[in-house]
Scaffold this active site. Structure first.
Site, PDB file in Angstrom:
ATOM      1  N   ASP A 293       0.878  -1.166   0.000  1.00  0.00           N
ATOM      2  CA  ASP A 293       0.000   0.000   0.000  1.00  0.00           C
ATOM      3  C   ASP A 293       0.923   1.226   0.000  1.00  0.00           C
ATOM      4  O   ASP A 293       2.136   1.121   0.181  1.00  0.00           O
ATOM      5  CB  ASP A 293      -0.949  -0.019   1.202  1.00  0.00           C
ATOM      6  CG  ASP A 293      -2.183   0.842   0.934  1.00  0.00           C
ATOM      7  OD1 ASP A 293      -2.138   1.680   0.019  1.00  0.00           O
ATOM      8  OD2 ASP A 293      -3.198   0.687   1.640  1.00  0.00           O
TER       9      ASP A 293
HETATM   10  C1  BGC Z   1      -5.010   3.224  -0.133  1.00  0.00           C
HETATM   11  C2  BGC Z   1      -5.130   2.203  -1.246  1.00  0.00           C
HETATM   12  C3  BGC Z   1      -4.985   2.892  -2.578  1.00  0.00           C
HETATM   13  C4  BGC Z   1      -3.681   3.664  -2.629  1.00  0.00           C
HETATM   14  C5  BGC Z   1      -3.444   4.382  -3.945  1.00  0.00           C
HETATM   15  C6  BGC Z   1      -3.770   4.077  -0.282  1.00  0.00           C
HETATM   16  O1  BGC Z   1      -3.769   5.094   0.661  1.00  0.00           O
HETATM   17  O2  BGC Z   1      -5.026   2.570   1.112  1.00  0.00           O
HETATM   18  O3  BGC Z   1      -6.352   1.536  -1.151  1.00  0.00           O
HETATM   19  O4  BGC Z   1      -5.071   1.955  -3.620  1.00  0.00           O
HETATM   20  O5  BGC Z   1      -3.679   4.613  -1.582  1.00  0.00           O
HETATM   21  O6  BGC Z   1      -4.309   5.428  -4.131  1.00  0.00           O
END
Ligand code: BGC
Length: 746
Positions: free
Chosen positions: A291
């Site tokens: 993530d």
């Molecule tokens: C989120 C993810 C997301 C990523 C990219 C993160 O903060 O937890 O779910 O895909 O950002 O935007």
């Protein structure tokens, strides 16, 4: 002296400008979109999957150490500066590349978010925005979910992305979870079916699906710091089955690791989950990426745990640190190769794959996509209560009052990573206005800010629609600094500034909404309460005052049109709750937004309420319709089964009302004879059937016996008990709605 200072300052400014100009040219202006496909002429003779695997080996062996390290993170040679300009300055999101190697002709993966629609830049004018995933979970229609993800994937390819940071399949353990709207519900089996449908549909367009967030990510405000403790059975039987299904049945080629810890280890370096379970036991051959920004802590630990790609750029997988670890012998180059190869193989397979169609931005927001967004919204809405109010009469000459702070606002869900923009959004008021325009009815809007005025309007109207609920300010993805998150978690309360969205500490509606309900509910018998939000609310304070309640969720760009069609009976509601709502919110499992440690128990949702015998206001799988269904003749077609067999049961479902409708038939299996601790019953099948007024149909439900196994943590294996099981079939999870029979496994 002053002159000299001015001259020096001038020179410094000039130098700064020159540096910025160079940076702008090299990092931004010169920034191009790279092809997703290989140039086949560069790789003659590569045809089969085996050829591609061999090619990946060859390419890897030609990489220098620096090139190898560049394979381990997003945007080779990237910087926060470039990312920021791209994301916010040029609004080029989602062009976040990883794994590109120009010298060797290796294309990147290009990631986009998109649980409710593709996240596109403004220059594309928007994408199709669907109801949130929780709404779609309430449709219980996996075929519909498949069509939705077909569109999302097409639109992703249309903007040049080939990797989806979707679907989100974390379990709704507690309705307060801020990102509840991004997932499908509380039950692992139900969530698993949706996850598989989404993954397969996305990947059919050569978009790599990336189910997230692996795993145990069900608290938002403390997500960067919280440790989830749980026993092995809870992990295996409750929090992992849907991920396992997305990998094994769905064939997901990628996974996004979660921010949080499990049993003391961050998921980005959790060797037990990433290597032992995901790869060794489940046979996952794809790649895991982190993530974003705050998920990784230690390069060596993550490399050893099998975290393939750090996103969106290099923070922990830093060339200097990796080289130092190689020099000191903490890791070997073979460890790096082991991370790079699977990701390279997947990327090359996608880069060589034939596409089903040509993709271009012209695919965005096509009329049939918009039509599907409306269909999804209509199929998702759940009618919870209806004392002969709905459907409203559509006769002409009436006045319809639409009241509430949310009645005429664009409100498609949170503004975190799942935010998607459409060219327009039909609000509840706009939908009702358009619906009544042709019928000669007057639609009056009131924002509900003046309770006396709202009450007077409600009393004077023929029909009243009161719209309550939340926006991105009340729930959704949450961003505060890691420091503030740490301090808050340690203190068990918020320290520092409150972010936007996040978890709901309180399941009640906002006080202004409650006041509005109390002011208007008794003013008119023809009143329907419409709730907009992503999860359960506590209705206990006012539920008896309101004659009709419709859960409309964040219903997407066509939400207002869908709402009008449901309220006026053009569509017979068929949605059912993908979670249970207890009469007393104290019956939910322990939950707090601010904590650095929490234990997840074996039971939550309906399994918890069943076990404890809690009083449930609205059962899991419950939803009303404008017609009625009767269930008869439950018959077990396979009363005695072996471990390799499938259970088959049949039931007759009759539409006994005067309107056509669609019913969601559910099958649960009970474990009263088990020798081990088991839930009272578990959802193990569902189907959606369309029935005309008076029509009867026989519905067959099937289930492989392997789906009844429990995880024996002492022997560390899945086991199936040779006992007699109960099977329940009906229109919701509550006993009154279920027919019962039995079958045995020998
Ligand atoms: C989120 C993810 C997301 C990523 C990219 C993160 O903060 O937890 O779910 O895909 O950002 O935007």
């Amino acid at each position: 002296m002053l002159k000299k200072i001015l001259k020096l300052t001038g020179l410094a400014l000039l130098a700064l400008l020159m540096v910025l100009a160079v940076l702008f040219y090299t990092q931004v202006y010169d920034y191009q979109r790279y092809p997703l496909k290989v140039d086949r002429s560069q790789f003659p003779g590569v045809e089969t999957e085996q050829d591609i695997e061999q090619l990946a080996q060859n390419l890897l062996s030609q990489m220098s150490l620096d090139e190898k390290i560049e394979q381990l993170y997003g945007e080779p040679g990237s910087s926060i500066f470039k990312l920021a300009i791209n994301l916010f300055g040029l609004k080029r999101f989602p062009h976040i590349y990883a794994g590109r190697n120009e010298r060797l002709g290796i294309p990147p993966f290009v990631l986009s978010d998109g649980p409710r629609g593709v996240r596109v830049s403004d220059d594309h004018g928007g994408a199709t925005v669907f109801p949130v995933a929780m709404a779609r979970g309430a449709s219980w229609d996996v075929e519909l979910e498949s069509r939705i993800n077909d569109v999302i994937a097409m639109e992703m390819r249309g903007i040049g992305a080939n990797m989806a940071a979707t679907p989100c399949i974390n379990l709704l353990r507690h309705p307060g979870w801020g990102r509840a709207q991004e997932t499908y519900g509380e039950d692992p089996w139900h969530v698993g079916q949706f996850g598989v449908a989404a993954v397969q549909a996305v990947q059919a367009h050569n978009v790599m699906a990336s189910p997230k967030h692996f795993a145990l990510n069900s608290i938002e405000n403390s997500r960067f710091v919280v440790n989830v403790d749980l026993d092995e059975r809870t992990l295996r039987e409750v929090y992992l089955p849907h991920f396992k299904k997305a990998v094994q049945e769905g064939g997901a080629v990628s996974l996004m690791s979660a921010y949080n810890k499990a049993r003391g280890e961050y998921l980005s370096n959790n060797a037990y989950l990433l290597n032992d379970i995901l790869r060794d036991e489940w046979g996952f051959e794809g790649f895991v990426h982190s993530d974003w920004f705050f998920a990784m802590y230690d390069a060596v630990d993550s490399i050893k745990a099998g975290l393939n790609v750090e996103m969106p750029l290099s923070k922990v997988y830093d060339a200097g640190d990796i080289k130092a670890a190689l020099d000191s012998g903490q890791i070997t180059e073979a460890d790096l190769d082991g991370l790079i190869l699977p990701a390279l193989v997947v990327r090359l397979k996608y880069a060589f794959a034939e596409d089903r169609m040509d993709y271009s931005p012209a695919l965005l927001v096509r009329p049939e996509h918009v039509q599907l967004a409306r269909e999804a919204a209509e199929a998702s809405m759940v009618l919870l209560k209806n004392e002969d109010v709905l459907p409203f009469s559509a006769d002409s000459g009436q006045t319809i009052a639409v009241i509430g702070r949310l009645a005429d606002v664009v409100n498609t869900g949170d503004r975190g990573s799942s935010n998607a923009k459409s060219p327009y959004v039909i609000t509840p008021y706009e939908g009702l206005l358009a619906y009544h325009a042709a019928k000669g009815n007057r639609v009056v809007l009131d924002d509900g800010s003046d309770l006396l005025r709202a009450r007077a309007l409600a009393a004077s109207a023929d029909q009243v629609v009161v719209v309550v609920g939340y926006t991105y300010e009340d729930e959704g993805e949450y961003l505060i600094s890691t420091d503030s998150m740490k301090e808050s978690a340690a203190a068990g309360r918020l320290i520092g500034e409150k972010g936007v969205g996040g978890d709901r500490e309180n399941l009640s509606l906002l006080p202004s909404d409650v006041a509005l309900i109390e002011a208007t509910a008794s003013a008119n018998e023809q009143l329907a309460l419409v709730y907009i939000g992503g999860s359960a609310i506590d209705m206990s304070g006012w539920v008896d005052q309101v004659p009709a309640i419709l859960y409309a969720w964040y219903a997407g760009m066509e939400g207002g049109n869908a709402l009008a069609r449901v309220l006026y009976g053009e569509v017979n509601p068929s949605g059912k709750l993908p979670f249970a709502i207890p009469r007393d919110s104290a019956d939910y499992p322990y939950f707090t937004p601010y904590t650095d440690n929490i234990t997840y128990g074996y039971y939550h949702g309906y399994t918890l309420f069943d076990k404890r015998g809690s009083d449930v206001a609205y059962p899991f799988g419950f939803g009303l319709s404008y017609t009625r269904y009767r269930y008869d003749n439950l018959r077990v077609l396979t009363p005695m089964l072996g471990e390799a067999d499938s259970l088959r049961v049949q039931v007759d479902v009759t539409n006994t009302g005067a309107l056509a409708g669609e019913e969601i038939v559910q099958m649960y299996v009970g474990f009263a004879n088990s020798q081990v601790e088991r839930p009272v019953k578990l959802l193990r099948g569902f189907d959606k059937v369309a029935l005309k007024a008076g029509e009867t149909t026989a519905v067959t439900l099937e289930l492989p016996v392997s789906e009844l196994a429990w995880y024996n943590d002492k022997e560390r294996e899945w086991q199936i008990e040779s006992i007699s099981y109960e099977v329940y079939v009906g229109g919701s999870s509550t006993n009154e709605d279920l027919l019962k029979d039995a079958f045995s496994i020998r």
